[in-house]
Design an enzyme around this catalytic site. Structure first.
Site, PDB file in Angstrom:
ATOM      1  N   PRO A  88       0.828  -1.217   0.000  1.00 31.82           N
ATOM      2  CA  PRO A  88       0.000   0.000   0.000  1.00 31.82           C
ATOM      3  C   PRO A  88       0.861   1.265   0.000  1.00 31.82           C
ATOM      4  CG  PRO A  88      -0.567  -1.463   1.833  1.00 31.82           C
ATOM      5  CD  PRO A  88       0.675  -2.008   1.223  1.00 31.82           C
ATOM      6  N   GLU A 116       3.489  -7.704   7.945  1.00 30.00           N
ATOM      7  CA  GLU A 116       3.530  -6.234   7.993  1.00 30.00           C
ATOM      8  C   GLU A 116       4.322  -5.648   6.826  1.00 30.00           C
ATOM      9  OE1 GLU A 116       1.879  -3.908   9.943  1.00 30.00           O
ATOM     10  OE2 GLU A 116       0.787  -5.778  10.241  1.00 30.00           O
ATOM     11  N   ARG A 155      -4.053  -7.657 -20.932  1.00 29.98           N
ATOM     12  CA  ARG A 155      -5.034  -7.185 -21.922  1.00 29.98           C
ATOM     13  C   ARG A 155      -4.374  -6.356 -23.024  1.00 29.98           C
ATOM     14  NH1 ARG A 155      -8.560  -3.875 -20.502  1.00 29.98           N
ATOM     15  NH2 ARG A 155     -10.283  -4.617 -21.768  1.00 29.98           N
ATOM     16  N   ASP A 170     -11.797   1.083 -23.711  1.00 31.39           N
ATOM     17  CA  ASP A 170     -12.031   1.013 -22.275  1.00 31.39           C
ATOM     18  C   ASP A 170     -11.949   2.355 -21.583  1.00 31.39           C
ATOM     19  OD1 ASP A 170     -12.391  -1.659 -22.047  1.00 31.39           O
ATOM     20  OD2 ASP A 170     -10.275  -2.092 -21.723  1.00 31.39           O
TER      21      ASP A 170
HETATM   22  N1  ADE Z   1      -0.683  -5.264  -0.019  1.00 36.77           N
HETATM   23  C1  ADE Z   1      -1.616  -4.995   0.918  1.00 36.77           C
HETATM   24  N2  ADE Z   1      -2.455  -4.050   0.502  1.00 36.77           N
HETATM   25  C2  ADE Z   1      -2.051  -3.683  -0.750  1.00 36.77           C
HETATM   26  C3  ADE Z   1      -2.505  -2.740  -1.709  1.00 36.77           C
HETATM   27  N3  ADE Z   1      -3.550  -1.944  -1.478  1.00 36.77           N
HETATM   28  N4  ADE Z   1      -1.843  -2.645  -2.868  1.00 36.77           N
HETATM   29  C4  ADE Z   1      -0.766  -3.414  -3.111  1.00 36.77           C
HETATM   30  N5  ADE Z   1      -0.272  -4.312  -2.238  1.00 36.77           N
HETATM   31  C5  ADE Z   1      -0.910  -4.451  -1.063  1.00 36.77           C
END
Ligand code: ADE
Length: 230
Positions: A88, A116, A155, A170
């Site tokens: 994230p 984590e 794709r 798209d």
């Molecule tokens: N691992 C955990 N959450 C994630 C996300 N939103 N994007 C990419 N990898 C992740």
């Protein structure tokens, strides 16, 4: 395109990639998907791949040595091969990235994070590591993000999607920044809902104008920030 996925859950990756349009692309020899499990490179008899974080705190951290050994088992890769680190804590994946990756690379490595996160030294030791997120939410692991990105890239590989138009038309691709208009197929009437007359008219110019207006409407409703400034 050759995809290699470094994952603690190879079955998750293979199950999706052997089915679906990605599976068809593999059968047609247009792409390949291989998995390597860092657990096979743990180097300890309990097959441990995670440990507590230095400095304390919640959760576990994936250790660097099994990941780096798993990567090194791949042998020589094209020099520009990126290692997409799913996290994230990175820029958000989008359609232009999918297209650019499909154009730029013949091989991509995806490194699926778990627990984590991953020891930060992995990104120092492996070449071309790019952290990438698929959105502002936290998943339990990187397999779904890797699958999302591989699917979107696939794709753009010629031949994977049957009709090239369906890729260029798209939402989010090329000039198209509007969300897609509604689609209809047979039957012409379903539970009291008729297909809009215009779609049965055969007038292609009018249909195109109607679809555009629909796209603007859907975009206005759900993603107004995508509309060009007035
Ligand atoms: N691992 C955990 N959450 C994630 C996300 N939103 N994007 C990419 N990898 C992740």
């Amino acid at each position: 395109m050759n995809f290699t996925v470094l994952t603690l859950f190879p079955d998750v990756i293979n199950h999706y990639c052997n089915a679906s349009i990605v599976g068809r692309g593999q059968q047609a020899g247009l792409l390949s998907v291989n998995t390597v499990n860092p657990r096979d490179f743990s180097g300890n008899k309990h097959n441990r791949v995670d440990d507590t974080p230095y400095g304390g705190g919640a959760g576990m951290v994936m250790m660097a040595p099994p990941i780096v050994s798993a990567y090194e088992s791949l042998g020589e890769l094209p020099a520009n091969t990126p290692v997409i680190l799913t996290t994230p804590a990175g820029p958000t994946f989008n359609q232009p990235m999918a297209k650019q990756w499909a154009d730029a690379y013949s091989h991509m490595v995806f490194l699926c994070g778990h627990y984590e996160g991953i020891d930060a030294r992995v990104a120092k030791v492996l070449p071309n590591v790019m952290p990438v997120s698929i959105g502002d939410y936290v998943l339990t692991g990187g397999e779904l993000p890797a699958l999302c990105m591989m699917d979107a890239v696939s794709r753009y590989i010629p031949g994977v999607v049957q009709k090239a138009d369906s890729v260029t038309e798209d939402s989010f691709s090329g000039e198209q920044t509007l969300l897609e208009h509604a689609h209809y197929t047979r039957p012409a009437e379903f539970r009291g809902h008729a297909v809009p007359d215009i779609l049965l008219s055969g007038d292609h110019a009018k249909i195109a104008a109607w679809r555009h207006q629909q796209s603007v409407h859907v975009t206005q409703r759900y993603r107004p920030e995508l509309l060009p400034p007035e």
